[in-house]
Design a protein around this motif. Structure first.
Motif, PDB file in Angstrom:
ATOM      1  N   MET A 111       0.780  -1.054  -0.054  1.00  0.00           N
ATOM      2  CA  MET A 111      -0.035  -0.073  -0.033  1.00  0.00           C
ATOM      3  C   MET A 111       0.904   1.292  -0.219  1.00  0.00           C
ATOM      4  O   MET A 111       0.663   2.300  -0.754  1.00  0.00           O
ATOM      5  CB  MET A 111      -1.009  -0.011   0.979  1.00  0.00           C
ATOM      6  CG  MET A 111      -0.469  -0.054   2.327  1.00  0.00           C
ATOM      7  SD  MET A 111      -1.914  -0.025   3.813  1.00  0.00           S
ATOM      8  CE  MET A 111      -2.269  -1.768   4.066  1.00  0.00           C
ATOM      9  N   ASP A 112       1.793   1.308   0.595  1.00  0.00           N
ATOM     10  CA  ASP A 112       2.999   2.415   0.584  1.00  0.00           C
ATOM     11  C   ASP A 112       3.407   2.598  -0.798  1.00  0.00           C
ATOM     12  O   ASP A 112       3.085   3.846  -1.168  1.00  0.00           O
ATOM     13  CB  ASP A 112       4.122   2.131   1.401  1.00  0.00           C
ATOM     14  CG  ASP A 112       3.940   1.982   2.888  1.00  0.00           C
ATOM     15  OD1 ASP A 112       2.711   2.640   3.148  1.00  0.00           O
ATOM     16  OD2 ASP A 112       4.859   2.107   3.778  1.00  0.00           O
ATOM     17  N   ILE A 113       3.977   1.806  -1.519  1.00  0.00           N
ATOM     18  CA  ILE A 113       4.523   1.959  -2.997  1.00  0.00           C
ATOM     19  C   ILE A 113       3.130   2.359  -3.884  1.00  0.00           C
ATOM     20  O   ILE A 113       3.346   3.377  -4.463  1.00  0.00           O
ATOM     21  CB  ILE A 113       4.967   0.655  -3.656  1.00  0.00           C
ATOM     22  CG1 ILE A 113       6.261   0.225  -2.737  1.00  0.00           C
ATOM     23  CG2 ILE A 113       5.198   0.863  -5.036  1.00  0.00           C
ATOM     24  CD1 ILE A 113       6.845  -1.053  -2.953  1.00  0.00           C
ATOM     25  N   ILE A 114       2.065   1.940  -3.651  1.00  0.00           N
ATOM     26  CA  ILE A 114       0.878   1.925  -4.583  1.00  0.00           C
ATOM     27  C   ILE A 114       0.567   3.692  -4.358  1.00  0.00           C
ATOM     28  O   ILE A 114       0.288   4.370  -5.232  1.00  0.00           O
ATOM     29  CB  ILE A 114      -0.123   1.098  -4.446  1.00  0.00           C
ATOM     30  CG1 ILE A 114       0.484  -0.235  -4.995  1.00  0.00           C
ATOM     31  CG2 ILE A 114      -1.399   1.684  -5.250  1.00  0.00           C
ATOM     32  CD1 ILE A 114      -0.569  -1.438  -4.663  1.00  0.00           C
ATOM     33  N   LEU A 115       0.171   3.847  -3.245  1.00  0.00           N
ATOM     34  CA  LEU A 115      -0.476   5.118  -2.731  1.00  0.00           C
ATOM     35  C   LEU A 115       0.754   6.347  -3.141  1.00  0.00           C
ATOM     36  O   LEU A 115       0.263   7.394  -3.701  1.00  0.00           O
ATOM     37  CB  LEU A 115      -0.793   5.281  -1.322  1.00  0.00           C
ATOM     38  CG  LEU A 115      -2.138   4.358  -0.940  1.00  0.00           C
ATOM     39  CD1 LEU A 115      -2.487   4.185   0.514  1.00  0.00           C
ATOM     40  CD2 LEU A 115      -3.226   4.733  -1.839  1.00  0.00           C
ATOM     41  N   ARG A 116       1.768   6.020  -2.978  1.00  0.00           N
ATOM     42  CA  ARG A 116       2.943   7.093  -3.055  1.00  0.00           C
ATOM     43  C   ARG A 116       3.100   7.299  -4.633  1.00  0.00           C
ATOM     44  O   ARG A 116       3.052   8.426  -5.077  1.00  0.00           O
ATOM     45  CB  ARG A 116       4.229   6.806  -2.584  1.00  0.00           C
ATOM     46  CG  ARG A 116       4.215   6.792  -0.870  1.00  0.00           C
ATOM     47  CD  ARG A 116       5.478   6.898  -0.147  1.00  0.00           C
ATOM     48  NE  ARG A 116       5.311   6.325   1.065  1.00  0.00           N
ATOM     49  CZ  ARG A 116       4.867   7.359   1.924  1.00  0.00           C
ATOM     50  NH1 ARG A 116       4.612   8.374   1.863  1.00  0.00           N
ATOM     51  NH2 ARG A 116       4.872   6.817   3.313  1.00  0.00           N
TER      52      ARG A 116
ATOM     53  N   ILE B  66       0.276   8.628   5.103  1.00  0.00           N
ATOM     54  CA  ILE B  66       0.405   8.568   3.563  1.00  0.00           C
ATOM     55  C   ILE B  66      -0.267   9.705   3.110  1.00  0.00           C
ATOM     56  O   ILE B  66       0.342  10.330   2.284  1.00  0.00           O
ATOM     57  CB  ILE B  66       0.220   7.305   2.898  1.00  0.00           C
ATOM     58  CG1 ILE B  66       1.041   6.131   3.728  1.00  0.00           C
ATOM     59  CG2 ILE B  66       0.408   7.421   1.272  1.00  0.00           C
ATOM     60  CD1 ILE B  66       0.607   4.697   3.031  1.00  0.00           C
ATOM     61  N   LEU B  67      -1.532   9.751   3.376  1.00  0.00           N
ATOM     62  CA  LEU B  67      -2.530  10.761   2.742  1.00  0.00           C
ATOM     63  C   LEU B  67      -2.269  12.309   3.219  1.00  0.00           C
ATOM     64  O   LEU B  67      -2.856  13.119   2.707  1.00  0.00           O
ATOM     65  CB  LEU B  67      -3.740  10.337   2.569  1.00  0.00           C
ATOM     66  CG  LEU B  67      -4.119   8.964   2.045  1.00  0.00           C
ATOM     67  CD1 LEU B  67      -5.454   8.579   2.302  1.00  0.00           C
ATOM     68  CD2 LEU B  67      -3.894   9.184   0.480  1.00  0.00           C
ATOM     69  N   GLU B  68      -1.544  12.229   4.599  1.00  0.00           N
ATOM     70  CA  GLU B  68      -1.376  13.524   4.984  1.00  0.00           C
ATOM     71  C   GLU B  68      -2.742  14.224   5.431  1.00  0.00           C
ATOM     72  O   GLU B  68      -2.973  15.231   5.187  1.00  0.00           O
ATOM     73  CB  GLU B  68      -0.484  14.692   4.161  1.00  0.00           C
ATOM     74  CG  GLU B  68       0.783  14.079   3.963  1.00  0.00           C
ATOM     75  CD  GLU B  68       1.600  14.795   3.073  1.00  0.00           C
ATOM     76  OE1 GLU B  68       2.600  15.713   3.340  1.00  0.00           O
ATOM     77  OE2 GLU B  68       1.207  14.842   1.902  1.00  0.00           O
ATOM     78  N   CYS B  69      -3.603  13.408   6.053  1.00  0.00           N
ATOM     79  CA  CYS B  69      -4.639  13.777   6.712  1.00  0.00           C
ATOM     80  C   CYS B  69      -5.123  13.325   7.928  1.00  0.00           C
ATOM     81  O   CYS B  69      -4.384  12.706   8.609  1.00  0.00           O
ATOM     82  CB  CYS B  69      -5.926  13.406   5.444  1.00  0.00           C
ATOM     83  SG  CYS B  69      -6.219  11.632   5.618  1.00  0.00           S
ATOM     84  N   ASP B  70      -6.143  13.795   8.538  1.00  0.00           N
ATOM     85  CA  ASP B  70      -6.583  13.291   9.823  1.00  0.00           C
ATOM     86  C   ASP B  70      -7.223  11.658   9.711  1.00  0.00           C
ATOM     87  O   ASP B  70      -7.860  11.519   8.533  1.00  0.00           O
ATOM     88  CB  ASP B  70      -8.094  14.249  10.456  1.00  0.00           C
ATOM     89  CG  ASP B  70      -8.065  13.752  11.764  1.00  0.00           C
ATOM     90  OD1 ASP B  70      -8.822  12.789  12.123  1.00  0.00           O
ATOM     91  OD2 ASP B  70      -7.513  14.565  12.653  1.00  0.00           O
TER      92      ASP B  70
ATOM     93  N   GLU C 250     -10.522  11.187   1.826  1.00  0.00           N
ATOM     94  CA  GLU C 250      -9.324  11.727   1.083  1.00  0.00           C
ATOM     95  C   GLU C 250      -8.679  10.464   0.128  1.00  0.00           C
ATOM     96  O   GLU C 250      -8.213  10.758  -0.885  1.00  0.00           O
ATOM     97  CB  GLU C 250      -8.288  12.029   2.359  1.00  0.00           C
ATOM     98  CG  GLU C 250      -8.509  13.399   2.891  1.00  0.00           C
ATOM     99  CD  GLU C 250      -8.742  14.472   2.092  1.00  0.00           C
ATOM    100  OE1 GLU C 250      -8.006  14.531   1.167  1.00  0.00           O
ATOM    101  OE2 GLU C 250      -9.810  15.007   2.515  1.00  0.00           O
ATOM    102  N   LEU C 251      -8.716   9.259   0.726  1.00  0.00           N
ATOM    103  CA  LEU C 251      -8.376   8.098  -0.280  1.00  0.00           C
ATOM    104  C   LEU C 251      -9.348   8.058  -1.510  1.00  0.00           C
ATOM    105  O   LEU C 251      -8.691   8.103  -2.591  1.00  0.00           O
ATOM    106  CB  LEU C 251      -8.584   6.813   0.658  1.00  0.00           C
ATOM    107  CG  LEU C 251      -8.033   5.494  -0.140  1.00  0.00           C
ATOM    108  CD1 LEU C 251      -6.582   5.588  -0.524  1.00  0.00           C
ATOM    109  CD2 LEU C 251      -8.150   4.241   0.884  1.00  0.00           C
ATOM    110  N   GLU C 252     -10.498   8.370  -1.393  1.00  0.00           N
ATOM    111  CA  GLU C 252     -11.450   8.155  -2.639  1.00  0.00           C
ATOM    112  C   GLU C 252     -11.169   9.310  -3.333  1.00  0.00           C
ATOM    113  O   GLU C 252     -11.138   9.318  -4.570  1.00  0.00           O
ATOM    114  CB  GLU C 252     -12.726   8.334  -2.229  1.00  0.00           C
ATOM    115  CG  GLU C 252     -13.756   7.831  -3.178  1.00  0.00           C
ATOM    116  CD  GLU C 252     -15.225   7.497  -3.002  1.00  0.00           C
ATOM    117  OE1 GLU C 252     -16.026   8.262  -2.833  1.00  0.00           O
ATOM    118  OE2 GLU C 252     -15.250   6.348  -2.263  1.00  0.00           O
ATOM    119  N   LYS C 253     -10.677  10.577  -2.938  1.00  0.00           N
ATOM    120  CA  LYS C 253     -10.346  11.609  -3.640  1.00  0.00           C
ATOM    121  C   LYS C 253      -8.992  11.364  -4.547  1.00  0.00           C
ATOM    122  O   LYS C 253      -8.913  11.732  -5.646  1.00  0.00           O
ATOM    123  CB  LYS C 253      -9.999  12.790  -2.764  1.00  0.00           C
ATOM    124  CG  LYS C 253     -11.393  13.686  -2.291  1.00  0.00           C
ATOM    125  CD  LYS C 253     -10.962  14.876  -1.474  1.00  0.00           C
ATOM    126  CE  LYS C 253     -12.019  15.629  -0.768  1.00  0.00           C
ATOM    127  NZ  LYS C 253     -11.479  16.603   0.184  1.00  0.00           N
TER     128      LYS C 253
END
Length: 371
Positions: A208-213, A301-305, A312-315
């Motif tokens: 998940m780290d690799i994919i989201l970044r 990772i998403l830098e959110c609460d 935020e993930l859906e965005k």
């Protein structure tokens, strides 16, 4: 007792040329490959092999009809090694042909036929999503049953999984999007599975780290998939495959199968249609368990609460693949009842891996919310 294993030998190579030189494809080989990939990389290196262009049998997701069509054409051919180069469709189908008995394939999936492995199996992925190269699972749409089902048997593990980033270079963006979102969901569902353990969680987190970044970089670059990301994304898909191959996927996949089978929605896209609906329900029902750890990591990772993580993930994911409501695929309100029944009666293998129990009413509510 929790277990962990990586069965296939994992091989990394720089090029298709190196692969051909090493594996010497020829007589005695059943070689699954698309026509495009064959012409681009393998045409001069498969003399004597039985080459199967699976696109001659169907397009899109794998079905029982595709398997039976291939079986009819090759049943009299002798081979002792199965090599498959392609996405999840071709890899899942190829696994079956390493078995002694393939047809009738519906009976194989209903476990009326014994799974006996009698051929060597080498799998080479060309997308960054399914992780099929390292799992013992083959997913088919069973047209007679109007759903997808998974056959999970030790005999379906490959002997070798070969990773060649060069083969991803021509991947269309939509195919990248649907396959990589599938890998992301593999990593997340396996992380919250009750079968997860310290080993599987390492692979889940890394994937998940690799994919989201990568998604953040792609979103910034306005949907451009750069070559320098391909190697990492291919690894992430394999990491996620190792994670869910051990810990399992759950309700997201279970609920996506009727949508994919009925309306022929690509697998990763069908998963995305279900994803946040399922995880927001998990969050409401059991907020203090492992999902709290997951949300904290995703928020970093998403830098959110952490409270906003699924919004935020859906965005972010919508920069990769636009999410659609179920009605946009043609799903009717009556379908929601049949989808729910299918999930509760035919997807027990997956629903057993849910983060927290989802009863029939809850599954129906999730579908209705996403409709």
């Amino acid at each position: 007792m929790k277990e962990f294993s990586i069965i296939p030998k994992i091989v990394q190579m720089d090029s298709a040329e190196e692969f051909c030189r090493t594996y010497q494809i020829g007589k005695g080989d059943l070689f699954f490959v698309s026509g495009h990939m064959y012409e681009g990389f393998f045409k001069e290196n498969t003399e004597g092999a039985c080459v199967v262009n699976y696109r001659n049998y169907a397009s899109g997701e794998p079905t029982d009809l595709m398997v039976e069509g291939i079986y009819k054409d090759i049943q009299d051919i002798e081979y002792d090694r199965v090599i498959a180069v392609g996405g999840g469709t071709i890899l899942d189908v190829a696994k079956l042909f390493a078995l002694k008995y393939v047809s009738p394939v519906t009976e194989l999936y209903e476990q009326k036929i014994e799974t006996i492995r009698d051929k060597k199996l080498i799998l080479v992925p060309t997308t960054c999503g399914t992780g099929s190269e390292v799992t013992n699972i083959s997913i088919l749409e069973l047209t007679a049953l109007h759903t997808k089902m998974g056959l999970a048997k030790p005999e379906l593990y490959a002997d070798e999984a070969v990773l060649i980033p060069e083969l991803l270079e021509g991947l269309p963006f939509h195919a990248f999007a649907t396959s990589s979102i599938d890998a992301l969901i593999h990593s997340i569902e396996s992380y919250t599975s009750p079968k997860a353990n310290s080993f599987t969680k390492i692979f889940s987190i890394k994937a998940m780290d690799i994919i989201l970044r990568a998604y953040k970089e792609i979103a910034y670059e306005k949907r451009e998939l750069k070559k320098d990301l391909l190697g990492d994304l291919l690894l992430a898909s394999t990491y996620a495959g190792i994670a869910f191959g051990n810990a399992g996927c759950a309700a997201v996949h279970a609920m996506s199968y009727p949508l994919g089978a009925t309306y022929h929605v690509p697998h990763g896209e069908a998963n995305y249609a279900m994803f946040t609906g399922v995880y927001e329900t998990y969050q409401r029902l059991e907020p203090e368990g492992r999902i709290k750890e997951l949300n904290g990591h995703l928020a970093e990772i998403l830098e959110c609460d952490a409270r906003d993580v699924y919004t935020e993930l859906e965005k972010l994911l919508n920069n990769i693949l636009t999410k659609r409501r179920l009605r946009d695929y043609g799903v009717t309100e009556d379908d929601l009842n049949s989808f729910t029944e299918t999930v509760m009666t035919k997807q027990g293998r997956l629903m057993a891996n849910n983060y927290t129990e989802l009863d029939e009413q809850t599954v129906k509510q999730i579908y209705k919310k996403l409709w």
